[in-house]
Motif scaffolding. Sequence first.
Motif, PDB file in Angstrom:
ATOM      1  N   ARG A   1       5.243   4.085  -1.770  1.00 31.59           N
ATOM      2  CA  ARG A   1       4.470   2.921  -2.218  1.00 31.59           C
ATOM      3  C   ARG A   1       5.274   1.694  -1.818  1.00 31.59           C
ATOM      4  NH1 ARG A   1       3.961   2.947  -8.184  1.00 31.59           N
ATOM      5  NH2 ARG A   1       5.887   1.767  -8.096  1.00 31.59           N
TER       6      ARG A   1
ATOM      7  N   GLU B   1       1.988   8.038   3.845  1.00 30.68           N
ATOM      8  CA  GLU B   1       2.615   9.356   3.799  1.00 30.68           C
ATOM      9  C   GLU B   1       3.542   9.480   4.993  1.00 30.68           C
ATOM     10  OE1 GLU B   1       1.495  14.096   3.737  1.00 30.68           O
ATOM     11  OE2 GLU B   1       0.048  12.645   2.940  1.00 30.68           O
TER      12      GLU B   1
ATOM     13  N   ARG C   1       6.543   9.374  -4.286  1.00 28.74           N
ATOM     14  CA  ARG C   1       5.985  10.552  -4.951  1.00 28.74           C
ATOM     15  C   ARG C   1       5.732  11.635  -3.921  1.00 28.74           C
ATOM     16  NH1 ARG C   1       0.505  10.968  -4.061  1.00 28.74           N
ATOM     17  NH2 ARG C   1      -0.557   9.069  -3.432  1.00 28.74           N
TER      18      ARG C   1
ATOM     19  N   VAL D   1       5.127  10.319  -0.197  1.00 31.95           N
ATOM     20  CA  VAL D   1       4.235   9.165  -0.154  1.00 31.95           C
ATOM     21  C   VAL D   1       5.049   7.984  -0.666  1.00 31.95           C
ATOM     22  CG1 VAL D   1       2.127   8.110  -1.034  1.00 31.95           C
ATOM     23  CG2 VAL D   1       2.170  10.559  -0.494  1.00 31.95           C
TER      24      VAL D   1
ATOM     25  N   GLY E   1       8.208   2.725  -4.875  1.00 33.30           N
ATOM     26  CA  GLY E   1       7.802   3.960  -5.520  1.00 33.30           C
ATOM     27  C   GLY E   1       7.739   5.086  -4.498  1.00 33.30           C
TER      28      GLY E   1
ATOM     29  N   LEU F   1       5.602  -2.572  -1.401  1.00 27.84           N
ATOM     30  CA  LEU F   1       5.171  -3.897  -1.840  1.00 27.84           C
ATOM     31  C   LEU F   1       6.040  -4.919  -1.114  1.00 27.84           C
ATOM     32  CD1 LEU F   1       3.426  -5.667  -3.660  1.00 27.84           C
ATOM     33  CD2 LEU F   1       5.172  -5.447  -5.409  1.00 27.84           C
TER      34      LEU F   1
ATOM     35  N   GLY G   1       0.819  -1.207   0.000  1.00 29.40           N
ATOM     36  CA  GLY G   1       0.000   0.000   0.000  1.00 29.40           C
ATOM     37  C   GLY G   1       0.848   1.249   0.000  1.00 29.40           C
ATOM     38  N   GLU G   2       0.216   2.362   0.351  1.00 26.56           N
ATOM     39  CA  GLU G   2       0.902   3.647   0.401  1.00 26.56           C
ATOM     40  C   GLU G   2       0.810   4.226   1.802  1.00 26.56           C
ATOM     41  OE1 GLU G   2       0.645   5.421  -4.097  1.00 26.56           O
ATOM     42  OE2 GLU G   2      -0.716   6.252  -2.618  1.00 26.56           O
TER      43      GLU G   2
ATOM     44  N   VAL H   1      10.054  -0.473  -0.333  1.00 27.79           N
ATOM     45  CA  VAL H   1       9.599   0.716  -1.061  1.00 27.79           C
ATOM     46  C   VAL H   1       9.915   0.527  -2.542  1.00 27.79           C
ATOM     47  CG1 VAL H   1       9.873   3.196  -1.344  1.00 27.79           C
ATOM     48  CG2 VAL H   1       9.924   2.189   0.945  1.00 27.79           C
TER      49      VAL H   1
END
Length: 82
Positions: A69, A10, A79, A67, A77, A71, A7-8, A75
């Motif tokens: 991402r 912040e 952004r 933020v 990703g 998996l 998920g993501e 990490v």
Amino acid sequence: MPLPIAGEVEVEVTGSAPVSIHGDLYADLAVMVPGDEASTRTRVPVHVLPVGDDGKHHLPGPGDRLVLRVLLGQVDGVRAPG
């Protein structure tokens, strides 16, 4: 708190350092997840960091919000929020 499995989330960066492993560039980040009392450390490939106005990936600094991402706890990703 560790990062989620997927998920993501912040976060606020509390520290960062560049790392080179066998020629691959990474950023070791210390990040605060909202509500936590201590930073969580994670290693992020530099190529997933946001690109600046100059077209290059830059290490985030203390106070930067990102933020992540995630998996399988890694990490994959990054952004800017929003």
